[in-house]
Each structure stands twice: as C-alpha cells, then as structure tokens.
Design a protein around this motif. Structure first.
Motif, PDB file in Angstrom:
ATOM      1  N   ALA A  57       0.832  -1.208   0.000  1.00 17.62           N
ATOM      2  CA  ALA A  57       0.000   0.000   0.000  1.00 17.62           C
ATOM      3  C   ALA A  57       0.861   1.250   0.000  1.00 17.62           C
ATOM      4  O   ALA A  57       0.633   2.192  -0.751  1.00 17.62           O
ATOM      5  CB  ALA A  57      -0.939  -0.004   1.203  1.00 17.62           C
ATOM      6  N   LEU A 129      -9.653  -0.638   6.994  1.00 19.13           N
ATOM      7  CA  LEU A 129     -10.228  -1.039   5.706  1.00 19.13           C
ATOM      8  C   LEU A 129      -9.615  -0.248   4.560  1.00 19.13           C
ATOM      9  O   LEU A 129      -9.323  -0.810   3.502  1.00 19.13           O
ATOM     10  CB  LEU A 129     -11.748  -0.876   5.728  1.00 19.13           C
ATOM     11  N   THR A 130      -9.390   1.035   4.772  1.00 21.54           N
ATOM     12  CA  THR A 130      -8.753   1.849   3.735  1.00 21.54           C
ATOM     13  C   THR A 130      -7.357   1.326   3.434  1.00 21.54           C
ATOM     14  O   THR A 130      -6.968   1.179   2.273  1.00 21.54           O
ATOM     15  CB  THR A 130      -8.670   3.327   4.200  1.00 21.54           C
ATOM     16  N   TYR A 131      -6.623   0.997   4.476  1.00 24.80           N
ATOM     17  CA  TYR A 131      -5.268   0.477   4.312  1.00 24.80           C
ATOM     18  C   TYR A 131      -5.278  -0.896   3.644  1.00 24.80           C
ATOM     19  O   TYR A 131      -4.495  -1.170   2.730  1.00 24.80           O
ATOM     20  CB  TYR A 131      -4.585   0.400   5.685  1.00 24.80           C
ATOM     21  N   ILE A 133      -7.525  -2.228   1.686  1.00 21.92           N
ATOM     22  CA  ILE A 133      -7.906  -2.143   0.271  1.00 21.92           C
ATOM     23  C   ILE A 133      -6.679  -1.832  -0.581  1.00 21.92           C
ATOM     24  O   ILE A 133      -6.427  -2.483  -1.599  1.00 21.92           O
ATOM     25  CB  ILE A 133      -9.023  -1.097   0.056  1.00 21.92           C
ATOM     26  N   GLY A 134      -5.880  -0.860  -0.150  1.00 25.55           N
ATOM     27  CA  GLY A 134      -4.652  -0.537  -0.879  1.00 25.55           C
ATOM     28  C   GLY A 134      -3.655  -1.674  -0.836  1.00 25.55           C
ATOM     29  O   GLY A 134      -3.006  -1.995  -1.838  1.00 25.55           O
ATOM     30  N   MET A 136      -4.187  -4.996  -0.396  1.00 25.31           N
ATOM     31  CA  MET A 136      -4.617  -6.141  -1.205  1.00 25.31           C
ATOM     32  C   MET A 136      -4.610  -5.818  -2.699  1.00 25.31           C
ATOM     33  O   MET A 136      -4.313  -6.690  -3.514  1.00 25.31           O
ATOM     34  CB  MET A 136      -6.005  -6.619  -0.771  1.00 25.31           C
ATOM     35  N   THR A 137      -4.899  -4.579  -3.060  1.00 25.37           N
ATOM     36  CA  THR A 137      -4.791  -4.186  -4.463  1.00 25.37           C
ATOM     37  C   THR A 137      -3.345  -4.312  -4.929  1.00 25.37           C
ATOM     38  O   THR A 137      -3.073  -4.828  -6.015  1.00 25.37           O
ATOM     39  CB  THR A 137      -5.307  -2.751  -4.667  1.00 25.37           C
ATOM     40  N   ASP A 152      -7.606 -10.446  -9.343  1.00 24.10           N
ATOM     41  CA  ASP A 152      -8.477 -11.021  -8.309  1.00 24.10           C
ATOM     42  C   ASP A 152      -7.888 -12.308  -7.742  1.00 24.10           C
ATOM     43  O   ASP A 152      -7.895 -12.522  -6.524  1.00 24.10           O
ATOM     44  CB  ASP A 152      -9.872 -11.308  -8.875  1.00 24.10           C
ATOM     45  N   ILE A 155      -5.105 -11.492  -5.424  1.00 24.34           N
ATOM     46  CA  ILE A 155      -5.609 -11.048  -4.116  1.00 24.34           C
ATOM     47  C   ILE A 155      -5.957 -12.256  -3.252  1.00 24.34           C
ATOM     48  O   ILE A 155      -5.609 -12.317  -2.067  1.00 24.34           O
ATOM     49  CB  ILE A 155      -6.826 -10.112  -4.283  1.00 24.34           C
ATOM     50  N   GLN A 159      -4.279 -13.262   0.291  1.00 29.04           N
ATOM     51  CA  GLN A 159      -5.090 -13.412   1.494  1.00 29.04           C
ATOM     52  C   GLN A 159      -4.879 -14.781   2.140  1.00 29.04           C
ATOM     53  O   GLN A 159      -4.807 -14.887   3.363  1.00 29.04           O
ATOM     54  CB  GLN A 159      -6.578 -13.228   1.170  1.00 29.04           C
TER      55      GLN A 159
END
Length: 190
Positions: A57, A129-131, A133-134, A136-137, A152, A155, A159
C-alpha cells in the motif's frame, strides 16, 4: 529453466519461508498470540514496523503519487511517514502502561466510556479497511505480474498466505515474518 518457472520457484520459496517462520515462531499463549509475549527484541520490532510501512500500500501508492505529482507527492510521503512514527511514539507506551492489547480497550478504560471505545473501533475499522484495500490491491497487482494470474486471483492467493501465517503464528509469527519481509525489501531497494 525458463523465467516463468524460476519466478514460480522464487515466489513459492518465499511463501514457504514465511509460513515456516510463522510455524517456527508460533504462539504458545494468548499473550504471544496478541502481543508476541513482549519477547521481541526492539530492533526486530523496528524492522517489523518498517516492513509494514514499506508494504504494498505504501510503496506502490507513494511511488505513484510521486511519479504523478512530483514534489507535491513527496510531501504526502513525508506526512505518511511522520504520522506513522508520531502515532507509534505517542500511543504505544500508553497501551503498554495500561496493559491493553488494542486501542479501543485503552480508550474505553482511559476515559471510562463504552461510547469512546465504540468511536475508537469505528475509526480503526475505517482506517484499517482503507489500508487493507490498498494493500490487497498492491498484492493483486504484484501477483498478477509474477504469477500470470488475474488481479483477483492474486488477491485471493495473498489473502490465503496472510491467513495461514497469522493463524499459525499469531502476532509473534507475524512479527518474525515481517522481519523477513524487511530483509527482502531492503535488499530489493538496494
């Protein structure tokens, strides 16, 4: 051996290393699972924290900001870094002093308020959640490049690996895998 096979071997070996470290350092008690039992050397703790800061991230988004915005993007990097260090320096000693594992526990006990604890949970979930998302993207982008899979699928692979070493090792295992990640990242940066 072709490049794709070599890539699969290197990525697979790094996954095996991280999971092996988590199993080796697995938590034997609740204290080790949540706070690594307070047994991690400060230098290793610093390495783990730095690896977290240098993660996907931060690395990908900050590199993109600087590339896109120039000097102005570099200011975001300084603010991100300064805020991270400031938060750790101002909050961590009080968590330890109060004997708490989480910020909401500390806030609730410090201010004698369930409402304050709830607000802390909402704030932490929003920031996390913001962190994530970055993060995992970034993982999806990296794995899609290296493993020739969709973003996908990358990801989901990321995970699964994180889930495995978190479940096997708890915070103690995560800390030591972060130290290994720090060494890999520093070598990559150099």
């Amino acid at each position: 051996m072709d490049l794709q096979t070599t890539t699969y071997l290197v990525v697979g070996a790094s996954f095996a290393l991280y999971i092996g470290i988590a199993i080796w350092a697995r938590a034997g008690s609740t204290s080790e699972f949540y706070a690594a039992g307070g047994q991690v050397h400060p230098i290793m703790n610093g390495m783990a924290t730095a690896a977290d800061w240098m993660s996907a991230a931060s690395f990908i988004s900050m590199a993109g900001l600087i590339s896109n915005m120039g000097y102005g993007g570099g200011l975001f990097l300084m603010g991100w870094t300064g805020g991270y260090v400031l938060l750790a320096m101002l909050l961590a000693p009080y968590l330890r002093k109060f004997g708490k594992f989480t910020v909401p526990q500390f806030i609730g006990d410090r201010f004698y308020s369930k409402s304050a604890s709830t607000v802390a949970v909402v704030c932490l979930l929003t920031a996390s959640l913001t962190y994530i998302i970055g993060q995992m993207t970034g993982v999806g982008v990296a794995f899609s490049r290296f493993l020739n899979v969709s973003s996908d699928t990358g990801i989901y692979i990321g995970q699964a690996i994180v889930f495995l070493y978190a479940v096997f090792g708890g915070m103690k295992g995560i800390t030591y895998t972060q130290v290994a990640q720090y060494i890999v990242l520093i070598c990559a940066y150099i």
